[in-house]
Every structure is written in C-alpha cells, then in structure tokens.
Scaffold this motif. Structure first.
Motif, short mmCIF file in Angstrom:
data_model
loop_
_atom_site.label_atom_id
_atom_site.label_comp_id
_atom_site.label_asym_id
_atom_site.label_seq_id
_atom_site.Cartn_x
_atom_site.Cartn_y
_atom_site.Cartn_z
N GLN A 1 56.11 35.12 84.81
CA GLN A 1 55.33 34.89 83.60
C GLN A 1 54.13 33.99 83.89
O GLN A 1 53.73 33.18 83.08
N ALA B 1 49.89 31.98 79.85
CA ALA B 1 51.12 31.30 80.27
C ALA B 1 51.17 29.88 79.72
O ALA B 1 50.15 29.21 79.59
N GLN C 1 53.16 40.35 79.25
CA GLN C 1 54.25 39.38 79.18
C GLN C 1 54.43 38.89 77.75
O GLN C 1 53.50 38.97 76.93
#
Length: 382
Positions: free
Chosen positions: A147, A177, A311
């Motif tokens: 991630q 992130a 993600q």
C-alpha cells in the motif's frame, strides 16, 4: 545570447515529461483537467473577509523575518490544541508555502556528497531541491502490495555514513498512502539510531480518511523538521503561506539564508493563516468531506473499469490508479486518455520509475467534472 549562458544545471529542462503533457493539453479542446493539485474550491469567505479587514487595519507591511508574533503563536497553539505537542517560538518559521521551507532546510543542511533518502513515488521537486543544494538523492521504492508504505528494512539498507536526511510525505502525493503508526515508529527509531533528520512534509495532514493523523515530531522530536501549509486544508494555494518547525539552530540558519530570498512571508497571508488555524475545527471538516466524497466516487468508478485498479482509499487529494491491465505504460496511457478522451491526468512515471504502471488522478474538480471524465474513460478500448 542563448541558453548556453545559463548555469549548466538549468540548460536542459528537468521535467520534460510534465512539460510535454502541459503543452499538449493546452492544445486540447473540451479538456477535463484532473492533473492539478490545486483545490477548485475558493478559500472560505470567512478567511478572506478576516484578511481584508486586517489589511484595512494596516497589516500590509513586512513582519519579522520568522513571521509575526501572532502567526507563530497560532502555530504553537494549534499543535498544542490538536496534537498535544509543545514547541518553542524559536523553532517556528512562516514560509512562502511548504516547499519554500524544504528548500531553505536542504540548503542549510547539505554539504557536497551528503545523501538524502526519498521514498518513491515522490513529489518531483524533492529530488531537484536536493541536487540544487549539492546533495545526492537516494531513492527507495515503495510498492502497491505494501500500500505504498515505506518498508523500514528497505530504508535501513540504503542508510550510509553520508545519510543526512530522509524526506517523508504522509498522507502521500501521489499515492494517497498514509503511513501506519508502526511504520512511523520504525522510521523514528532508525533516525535516532543513525542520527539523521526526518524532513516530514505534512501538507496533507487534514486528509486522513481512516485514522487520526500522526505528526512525526511526536515520535522523533529532536530529529524531525516539520513542513506545513495552508494550501490544501483551507484551499489557500494562491496565498502562498506555510510554516516549518525545526530545531532552533536550523531555524537560525534558515533565517540567514532567507534574508537573501524572501526575507519574510506575506503579511496579509499570515493574517489569513492566523484566522484559519484559530477556526480549524469549523472550517476544515467540510472541505475534507467534499474531497473524500469525490475520492469515494472515483474509487467506485475504478471498480467498474476492467483496466483500472487502486489501493484502498486512505488519504490525500489523489487516486493513484493502476493501469497495467491496459498493457500500456503510464505515459502511453495518459497520452491516449488525453488525445482520445480529452482527460488530463499525470503519468505515474513523472513521480519516479516505480510510479510507472499508474496514473495520478486529482479529485480537485467538481463531481460534475468527475462524472463526465469517467463517462469518457469508460469508452476507451484496448
């Protein structure tokens, strides 16, 4: 005279990839621009009116070089109120945006040969500023399977006796992130063990969607230099106001350098910043909610497109979308999107080699624009 009169470093443009896209985009009709990190929302009217009133009261002159006493006090109060962190006045500096603070810091920290580690994909000015300061950028890639969090083991493997600093950016541009507390603690421990600075770009601190933001200074106070900005959380990009919090000897050196650069940050922008921070709890949540709603929409649309993946959404203003199933590089995909759909995004390769295979889509346009963009994107074929 021609370009050969320039300093060697500036004779060849270093961001030709982005420059090419911008040039091509200017020629595109009916363009939907999802590339820029400038919020489309106007600065909240309360801030504008407060700054206007302060200008009429005479806040149109130079402030002290570090920033006005009131501005510095507002930063100190905010960190105490919001994060229970205490700093001294001598540690705080008003800057002309966060990038100005990063520039000053790298200039006063680096000697030729000093190394600065950056986790990739990264905001491209980091690398250029390191080189301009005489340092050497050391790149540590991050990956989608993690991630896009920085792996502490990979980080430690790149640390050498020449390592002077590490630049971190969480919430991250471009990947979105948000580093976990465990990751941040590991980074803090490495900074203490190897005695390097953590240059923490916290411009997107307000945009954490799953968990509370963790300031790096809480974990490694003596090894952290914090960079903050009013640009994103208050939609104040054009006001050019930010701040840095550093050990006082770093701030003293930055003051000496900055006397030859800007001297001080704009006084009226400092006044706007004071009002903004003092009303943070009222002003910021609605703006953050707007961008989170847009990114949730993007996330939903990505799930409906066979050649897209991303993600789980954690933070920032951006969606970093995997386009590998298209069979194209990020540059080729972005060009196809621009020429066939009139939608402008940034190819992931612009943020470093490990960003290839992705595009960055900024949720800095209205829902209507996003909806129209995805209508066009869904017509693409491979």
């Amino acid at each position: 005279m021609d370009a050969s009169y320039l300093a060697q470093f500036y004779q060849t443009p270093h961001e030709t990839l982005l420059m090419d896209f911008i040039k091509q985009a200017t020629e595109q009709e009916n363009l939907l621009d999802l590339s820029i990190g400038d919020p489309d929302l106007t600065t909240p009217n309360e801030i504008i009116q407060a700054a206007f009133a302060d200008a009429q009261k005479g806040h149109t002159h130079y402030t002290a070089a570090d920033g006005s006493a009131e501005f510095i006090e507002s930063i100190l109060n905010f960190y105490q109120r919001y994060y229970q962190l205490t700093f001294s006045k001598k540690q705080v500096r008003a800057t002309v945006g966060a990038l100005h603070g990063m520039y000053l810091t790298l200039q006063v920290l680096l000697n030729p040969g000093d190394e600065v580690i950056i986790h990739e994909p990264f905001f491209s000015p980091y690398e250029t500023q390191i080189i301009e300061a005489g340092g050497t950028p050391i790149i540590v890639p991050t990956f989608a399977e993690d991630q896009f969090e920085l792996d502490p083991k990979r980080l430690e493997a790149m640390i050498t006796p020449q390592t002077k600093a590490l630049i971190i950016n969480s919430p991250n541009n471009p990947t979105g992130a948000v580093f976990s507390k465990t990751t941040l603690e590991a980074i803090a421990n490495l900074a203490k063990k190897h005695d390097f600075f953590i240059l923490s770009d916290e411009v997107y601190e307000a945009f954490c969607f799953q968990e509370a933001f963790m300031p790096m200074a809480r974990l490694a106070p003596e090894h952290t230099i914090t960079f903050g900005s009013f640009s994103k959380a208050f939609a104040m990009t054009g006001w050019r106001i930010g701040y840095m919090i550093a050990p006082d000897y770093i701030n003293d050196a930055c003051r000496l350098l900055n006397e030859d650069v800007t001297y001080s940050a704009p006084s009226i922008s400092q006044q706007a910043g004071i009002y903004a921070l003092n009303h943070y709890e009222k002003l910021v949540p609605p703006l953050v909610s707007t961008y989170e709603k847009r990114l949730r929409y993007v996330e939903e649309q990505v799930q409906q497109i066979s050649f897209f993946e991303m993600q789980p959404l954690k933070g920032s203003l951006y969606a970093f979308i995997n386009i590998e199933k298209s069979g194209l590089s990020s540059v080729a995909f972005a060009k196809k999107l621009l020429t066939e759909c009139g939608v402008l995004v940034i190819p992931g390769k612009a943020f470093g080699i490990s960003g290839d295979g992705h595009i960055r889509l900024a949720a800095t346009q209205s829902m209507a624009v996003l909806e129209k963009a995805f209508q066009r994107i869904k017509l693409l074929s491979f």
